[in-house]
Scaffold this motif. Structure first.
Motif, PDB file in Angstrom:
ATOM      1  N   HIS A 108       0.825  -1.286  -0.062  1.00 19.92           N
ATOM      2  CA  HIS A 108      -0.010  -0.129   0.122  1.00 19.92           C
ATOM      3  C   HIS A 108       0.714   1.185  -0.039  1.00 19.92           C
ATOM      4  N   GLY A 109       1.989   1.256   0.833  1.00 15.88           N
ATOM      5  CA  GLY A 109       3.082   2.448   0.711  1.00 15.88           C
ATOM      6  C   GLY A 109       2.607   3.596   1.200  1.00 15.88           C
ATOM      7  N   ASN A 110       1.570   3.674   2.217  1.00 19.75           N
ATOM      8  CA  ASN A 110       1.257   5.013   2.908  1.00 19.75           C
ATOM      9  C   ASN A 110       0.699   4.743   4.361  1.00 19.75           C
ATOM     10  N   GLY A 111       1.580   4.920   5.128  1.00 18.03           N
ATOM     11  CA  GLY A 111       0.988   4.974   6.701  1.00 18.03           C
ATOM     12  C   GLY A 111       2.279   4.192   7.626  1.00 18.03           C
ATOM     13  N   ILE A 112       1.506   3.948   8.777  1.00 20.42           N
ATOM     14  CA  ILE A 112       2.631   3.450  10.042  1.00 20.42           C
ATOM     15  C   ILE A 112       1.923   2.134  10.193  1.00 20.42           C
ATOM     16  N   ALA A 113       2.913   1.279  10.465  1.00 12.44           N
ATOM     17  CA  ALA A 113       2.594  -0.198  11.150  1.00 12.44           C
ATOM     18  C   ALA A 113       3.339  -0.368  12.170  1.00 12.44           C
ATOM     19  N   ILE A 114       2.912  -1.025  13.137  1.00 11.43           N
ATOM     20  CA  ILE A 114       3.551  -1.153  14.460  1.00 11.43           C
ATOM     21  C   ILE A 114       3.668  -2.819  14.490  1.00 11.43           C
ATOM     22  N   VAL A 115       4.806  -3.230  14.799  1.00 13.08           N
ATOM     23  CA  VAL A 115       4.868  -4.666  14.847  1.00 13.08           C
ATOM     24  C   VAL A 115       5.992  -5.015  15.904  1.00 13.08           C
ATOM     25  N   ARG A 116       6.065  -6.266  16.604  1.00 13.87           N
ATOM     26  CA  ARG A 116       7.123  -6.573  17.450  1.00 13.87           C
ATOM     27  C   ARG A 116       8.487  -6.448  16.950  1.00 13.87           C
ATOM     28  N   ALA A 117       9.409  -6.140  17.609  1.00  9.70           N
ATOM     29  CA  ALA A 117      10.809  -6.046  17.205  1.00  9.70           C
ATOM     30  C   ALA A 117      11.517  -6.948  16.946  1.00  9.70           C
ATOM     31  N   TYR A 118      11.227  -8.097  16.082  1.00  9.93           N
ATOM     32  CA  TYR A 118      11.648  -9.362  15.978  1.00  9.93           C
ATOM     33  C   TYR A 118      12.581  -9.265  15.016  1.00  9.93           C
ATOM     34  N   THR A 119      13.703  -8.445  14.949  1.00 13.69           N
ATOM     35  CA  THR A 119      14.565  -8.260  13.756  1.00 13.69           C
ATOM     36  C   THR A 119      15.477  -9.204  13.421  1.00 13.69           C
ATOM     37  N   SER A 120      15.653 -10.270  14.302  1.00 14.71           N
ATOM     38  CA  SER A 120      16.350 -11.635  13.678  1.00 14.71           C
ATOM     39  C   SER A 120      15.305 -12.387  13.023  1.00 14.71           C
ATOM     40  N   SER A 121      13.992 -12.494  12.802  1.00 11.00           N
ATOM     41  CA  SER A 121      13.129 -13.286  12.598  1.00 11.00           C
ATOM     42  C   SER A 121      13.256 -13.317  11.180  1.00 11.00           C
ATOM     43  N   ASP A 122      12.785 -14.311  10.305  1.00 14.93           N
ATOM     44  CA  ASP A 122      12.482 -14.576   8.901  1.00 14.93           C
ATOM     45  C   ASP A 122      11.856 -13.509   8.327  1.00 14.93           C
ATOM     46  N   TRP A 123      10.422 -13.612   8.934  1.00 10.96           N
ATOM     47  CA  TRP A 123       9.506 -12.629   8.252  1.00 10.96           C
ATOM     48  C   TRP A 123      10.033 -11.052   8.308  1.00 10.96           C
ATOM     49  N   PHE A 124      10.927 -10.778   9.213  1.00 11.64           N
ATOM     50  CA  PHE A 124      11.527  -9.372   9.315  1.00 11.64           C
ATOM     51  C   PHE A 124      12.355  -9.010   8.077  1.00 11.64           C
ATOM     52  N   HIS A 125      13.204 -10.092   7.819  1.00  6.44           N
ATOM     53  CA  HIS A 125      14.227 -10.053   6.826  1.00  6.44           C
ATOM     54  C   HIS A 125      13.571 -10.231   5.398  1.00  6.44           C
ATOM     55  N   ARG A 126      12.505 -11.116   5.520  1.00  2.00           N
ATOM     56  CA  ARG A 126      11.941 -11.489   3.931  1.00  2.00           C
ATOM     57  C   ARG A 126      10.738 -10.212   3.523  1.00  2.00           C
ATOM     58  N   VAL A 127      10.145  -9.972   4.403  1.00  5.56           N
ATOM     59  CA  VAL A 127       9.199  -8.895   4.212  1.00  5.56           C
ATOM     60  C   VAL A 127       9.339  -7.474   4.548  1.00  5.56           C
TER      61      VAL A 127
END
Ligand SMILES: C[S@@+](CC[C@H](N)C(=O)[O-])C[C@H]1O[C@@H](n2cnc3c(N)ncnc32)[C@H](O)[C@@H]1O
Length: 184
Positions: free
Chosen positions: A84-103
């Motif tokens: 979508h490219g317009n806004g703010i999302a809040i998610v847990r800071a699991y910065t080592s997770s696969d989904w963080f790096h993949r998505v």
């Protein structure tokens, strides 16, 4: 008993603290995953579970705190948010997770790492349930900050609000789109 970090697959009804919106100073066009109109997220329009906001069109500046919905249930929401490219999302800071790096990493424009842990707010029903469960064990439930989170900014309006918010460490991952936001 402190209960704050919803476990995977647990209730969706942990809400974003109002102090985050005070710091952002934005009114959003859409909260696509909301408990309902009248909730404190400053959004002109909302989708609830009954609407199934994941499969509806999103327009304008979005604020998204996705439902958990199982182990990686938040990932389709994140993918839609980034597209979508317009806004703010809040998610847990699991910065080592696969989904963080993949998505997140390939698309996020700006990321804010708030200082301290974020204390999400349970819905009244969830709080009552947590109180009941604790009482059954002779304990008293109290809310407490959970894990760290990240706020992801997409588009110039969102990214500028994150930059100015004073909430923590603001990082430009890639140049925010300076032209009109997509999908308006
Ligand atoms: C983590 S809470 C966030 C609530 C609010 N947006 C906030 O930030 O405080 C997720 C919300 O999404 C709602 N929800 C769950 N599945 C949904 C769906 N398919 N479509 C829209 N909302 C949904 C839940 O009822 C819950 O209120």
């Amino acid at each position: 008993m402190a209960e704050h970090e919803p476990s995977i697959g647990a209730s969706d009804d942990w809400y974003t603290p109002a102090s985050i919106f005070d710091a952002l100073g934005l009114t959003f066009d859409l909260d696509p995953c909301s408990p309902g109109a009248g909730h404190w997220v400053p959004a002109r329009n909302v989708y609830t579970k009954a609407d199934d906001g994941l499969h509806r069109p999103w327009t304008g500046l979005v604020f998204m705190n996705p439902p958990f919905g199982g182990r990686e249930g938040h990932v389709p929401w994140l993918a839609k948010f980034l597209e979508h490219g317009n806004g703010i999302a809040i998610v847990r800071a699991y910065t080592s997770s696969d989904w963080f790096h993949r998505v997140v990493v390939p698309k996020a424009e700006t990321i804010l790492f708030p200082r301290g842990k974020t204390q999400f707010v349970p819905s009244p029903d969830l709080e009552a349930e947590l109180q009941r469960k604790a009482a059954a064990q002779g304990k008293v439930w109290r809310n407490a900050p959970g894990h760290g989170v990240v706020l992801i900014g997409m588009g110039p309006v969102a990214s500028e609000a994150l930059r100015k918010s004073g909430l923590g460490f603001y990082v430009v991952a890639r140049q925010p789109q300076m032209e009109a936001p997509r999908h308006d």
